[in-house]
Write a protein that holds these residues in place. Structure first.
Motif, PDB file in Angstrom:
ATOM      1  N   UNK A   1       0.816  -1.876  -0.091  1.00 32.44           N
ATOM      2  CA  UNK A   1       0.153   0.409  -0.015  1.00 32.44           C
ATOM      3  C   UNK A   1       1.349   0.754   0.084  1.00 32.44           C
ATOM      4  N   UNK A   2       0.326   1.819  -0.859  1.00 33.10           N
ATOM      5  CA  UNK A   2       0.635   4.123  -0.975  1.00 33.10           C
ATOM      6  C   UNK A   2       0.819   4.433   0.692  1.00 33.10           C
ATOM      7  N   UNK A   3       1.954   5.201   1.116  1.00 34.12           N
ATOM      8  CA  UNK A   3       1.503   6.301   2.172  1.00 34.12           C
ATOM      9  C   UNK A   3       0.437   6.984   2.198  1.00 34.12           C
ATOM     10  N   UNK A   4       0.344   6.841   1.598  1.00 33.72           N
ATOM     11  CA  UNK A   4      -0.800   7.794   1.143  1.00 33.72           C
ATOM     12  C   UNK A   4      -2.815   6.645   1.838  1.00 33.72           C
ATOM     13  N   UNK A   5      -2.426   5.429   1.194  1.00 32.17           N
ATOM     14  CA  UNK A   5      -3.491   4.847   1.847  1.00 32.17           C
ATOM     15  C   UNK A   5      -3.107   4.359   3.016  1.00 32.17           C
ATOM     16  N   UNK A   6      -1.941   4.240   3.616  1.00 36.88           N
ATOM     17  CA  UNK A   6      -1.464   3.836   5.002  1.00 36.88           C
ATOM     18  C   UNK A   6      -2.144   4.555   6.072  1.00 36.88           C
ATOM     19  N   UNK A   7      -1.752   5.609   5.188  1.00 43.96           N
ATOM     20  CA  UNK A   7      -2.346   7.605   6.016  1.00 43.96           C
ATOM     21  C   UNK A   7      -4.407   7.939   6.248  1.00 43.96           C
ATOM     22  N   UNK A   8      -5.104   6.766   5.515  1.00 50.82           N
ATOM     23  CA  UNK A   8      -5.976   7.054   5.216  1.00 50.82           C
ATOM     24  C   UNK A   8      -6.873   6.430   6.467  1.00 50.82           C
TER      25      UNK A   8
ATOM     26  N   UNK B   1     -10.367  -2.707   6.131  1.00 55.47           N
ATOM     27  CA  UNK B   1      -9.951  -4.143   5.890  1.00 55.47           C
ATOM     28  C   UNK B   1      -9.118  -3.194   4.647  1.00 55.47           C
ATOM     29  N   UNK B   2      -8.609  -2.301   3.589  1.00 52.52           N
ATOM     30  CA  UNK B   2      -7.538  -1.581   3.002  1.00 52.52           C
ATOM     31  C   UNK B   2      -5.473  -1.979   3.365  1.00 52.52           C
ATOM     32  N   UNK B   3      -5.735  -0.485   4.056  1.00 56.26           N
ATOM     33  CA  UNK B   3      -4.202  -0.109   4.410  1.00 56.26           C
ATOM     34  C   UNK B   3      -4.181  -1.276   4.694  1.00 56.26           C
ATOM     35  N   UNK B   4      -4.190  -1.641   6.158  1.00 49.62           N
ATOM     36  CA  UNK B   4      -3.725  -2.876   6.951  1.00 49.62           C
ATOM     37  C   UNK B   4      -3.482  -4.250   6.430  1.00 49.62           C
ATOM     38  N   UNK B   5      -3.696  -4.343   4.914  1.00 50.48           N
ATOM     39  CA  UNK B   5      -3.575  -5.636   4.208  1.00 50.48           C
ATOM     40  C   UNK B   5      -2.467  -6.188   3.657  1.00 50.48           C
ATOM     41  N   UNK B   6      -2.173  -7.502   3.878  1.00 48.06           N
ATOM     42  CA  UNK B   6      -0.545  -8.221   4.240  1.00 48.06           C
ATOM     43  C   UNK B   6      -0.482  -8.703   2.463  1.00 48.06           C
ATOM     44  N   UNK B   7       1.042  -8.376   2.547  1.00 51.06           N
ATOM     45  CA  UNK B   7       0.958  -8.647   1.011  1.00 51.06           C
ATOM     46  C   UNK B   7       0.791 -10.071   0.423  1.00 51.06           C
TER      47      UNK B   7
ATOM     48  N   UNK C   1     -11.171  -7.169  -4.984  1.00 45.25           N
ATOM     49  CA  UNK C   1     -12.091  -6.608  -4.143  1.00 45.25           C
ATOM     50  C   UNK C   1     -12.252  -4.936  -4.448  1.00 45.25           C
ATOM     51  N   UNK C   2     -11.256  -4.862  -4.561  1.00 39.84           N
ATOM     52  CA  UNK C   2     -11.494  -3.273  -4.474  1.00 39.84           C
ATOM     53  C   UNK C   2      -9.799  -3.198  -5.304  1.00 39.84           C
ATOM     54  N   UNK C   3      -9.817  -2.139  -6.360  1.00 42.24           N
ATOM     55  CA  UNK C   3      -8.344  -1.896  -6.790  1.00 42.24           C
ATOM     56  C   UNK C   3      -7.555  -0.352  -6.402  1.00 42.24           C
ATOM     57  N   UNK C   4      -7.513   0.261  -6.189  1.00 37.34           N
ATOM     58  CA  UNK C   4      -6.576   1.407  -5.139  1.00 37.34           C
ATOM     59  C   UNK C   4      -5.183   2.166  -5.786  1.00 37.34           C
ATOM     60  N   UNK C   5      -5.030   3.083  -7.213  1.00 41.40           N
ATOM     61  CA  UNK C   5      -4.190   3.162  -7.300  1.00 41.40           C
ATOM     62  C   UNK C   5      -2.731   2.118  -8.001  1.00 41.40           C
TER      63      UNK C   5
END
Length: 401
Positions: free
Chosen positions: A229-236, A243-249, A275-279
């Protein structure tokens, strides 16, 4: 077994919000009213087990898979992040009166919702085998209800009071653990592990391992991603609690089980379309199963296994290469893992037992540097010279032609 990829997996991104509070707030709201965007909808639950569940529990269930389908009668099961209780009440029916289900959650509103129907559902089933307890899934020894009761009598007003609170927490973990060590047959979770803070995730997998019995297994459905996840995702905070920013590789998820000491790590289900695609990063559901139980000494009791195929050779989690059709020398512990009918490997191997059993108390330590093949004379004995007639008219089980 140790992973070739050391598990010091943490994020270097500074996260500028309280992850636990964001998760708590989001799921408190989810207990009050259905949150359509909270985790991905899951189809495929067996309708037989949904008939007795109140609509409120079904509509306020948030998950991304169905680990309940892998639970069996008579088992003791812990559900990490049990939420409204849907998975617990399904498993209560599957494990039956002889089994037991424990739901663990830290959210008061979700616990209240799950407990609201506990007596009614138990009466319908004819037995009461579900319990919901308050705790953090990365600290399954600490009973938060008991700690809160102590805190009510000993409010923290100073550093000394804080030290006393920590001491009481340690005492509870030691003397009255929420979930005892080696007490559980199966640990399940449905889209919750990703919600834990990055710095607590190693401890989370260690706790899952701790509470399982030898031979027990974890069946975990969670969200994984194909890129970090990008920094932007992690800080949202909404994306973390969603259940997006903390997802495991995807590869990291399996490696974490291996690093915690599990064996037989296997993907049971993988969502085909994300399920979702972000950036440009894909997020999807993955269900993984992993077993506990490879601790102990390696003793040589002249046992061997034959890998049936279809691959020409495979490598196990300890780096041993198993050649198709060959008698591979294994220690007693590995022999039991490969041939356990309730384990993950039994359908892949043919056991080869020695003609004369080597007593366990006199068995030498298995030499892991030896030639991996087991000579037939090791199995039969150097002096074995028997000549035996045919055991019957047919050498194939079943009908003869």
């Amino acid at each position: 077994m140790t992973s070739s990829n050391p598990m010091a997996i943490t994020t270097e991104t500074a996260i500028h919000y309280d992850i636990e509070q964001a998760v708590r707030d989001r799921y408190s709201a989810g207990a009050q009213a259905p949150q359509a965007a909270l985790c991905c909808p899951t189809d495929g639950y067996d309708g037989r087990y949904l008939k007795i569940l109140p609509e409120e529990i079904i509509t306020k269930d948030y998950g991304c898979g169905d680990p309940t389908r892998y639970v069996q009668a008579g088992e003791v099961v812990v559900d990490l992040g049990s939420g409204a209780g849907k998975n617990c009440y399904i498993m209560a029916q599957k494990v039956g009166a002889e089994g037991r289900v424990i739901g663990v959650d830290m959210n008061d509103e979700m616990l209240a919702l799950a407990r609201k129907y506990q007596a009614t559902i138990g009466d319908q089933l004819g037995y009461h085998n579900v319990n919901f307890v308050k705790g953090k899934i990365q600290d399954l020894a600490l009973n938060l209800d008991q700690l809160q009761a102590w805190l009510n009598q000993h409010p923290v007003q100073s550093i000394a009071d804080l030290a006393a609170l920590e001491t009481e927490g340690d005492r509870l973990r030691r003397e009255a653990p929420l979930i005892a060590t080696s007490s559980v047959d199966v640990v399940v979770s449905n889209c919750v592990l990703n919600l834990v803070k990055p710095q607590d995730k190693n401890q989370l997998f260690q706790e899952i391992y701790r509470i399982l019995k030898r031979g027990g297994r974890a069946v975990i459905s969670d969200i994984v991603c194909d890129e970090p996840p990008t920094d932007v995702i992690l800080n949202d905070p909404d994306l973390w609690s969603g259940c997006i920013a903390g997802a495991f590789l995807e590869s990291e998820f399996l490696q974490r089980f291996e690093a915690a000491g599990f064996y037989g790590v296997e993907i049971l289900a993988r969502q085909e379309q994300p399920w979702q695609v972000i950036d440009g990063i894909e997020f999807r559901s993955l269900t993984v199963q992993a077993y506990k139980g490879k601790e102990g000494p390696c003793l040589d009791r002249n046992q061997a296994v034959i890998y049936k195929g279809p691959w020409k050779a495979v490598q196990d989690d300890d780096g041993h290469t198993l050649l198709r059709g060959e008698r591979m020398a294994v220690c007693e512990k590995t022999f039991q893992l490969y041939t356990d009918p309730n384990g993950p490997y039994a359908h892949d191997f043919i056991p080869v037992l020695p003609q004369t059993e080597v007593p366990r108390d006199s068995a030498p330590v298995f030499n892991c540097s030896r030639d991996s093949l087991r000579h037939p004379r090791e199995t039969k004995g150097v002096d074995y010279r028997a000549t035996l007639p045919s055991a019957g008219d047919c050498c194939e089980p079943g009908n003869c032609c």
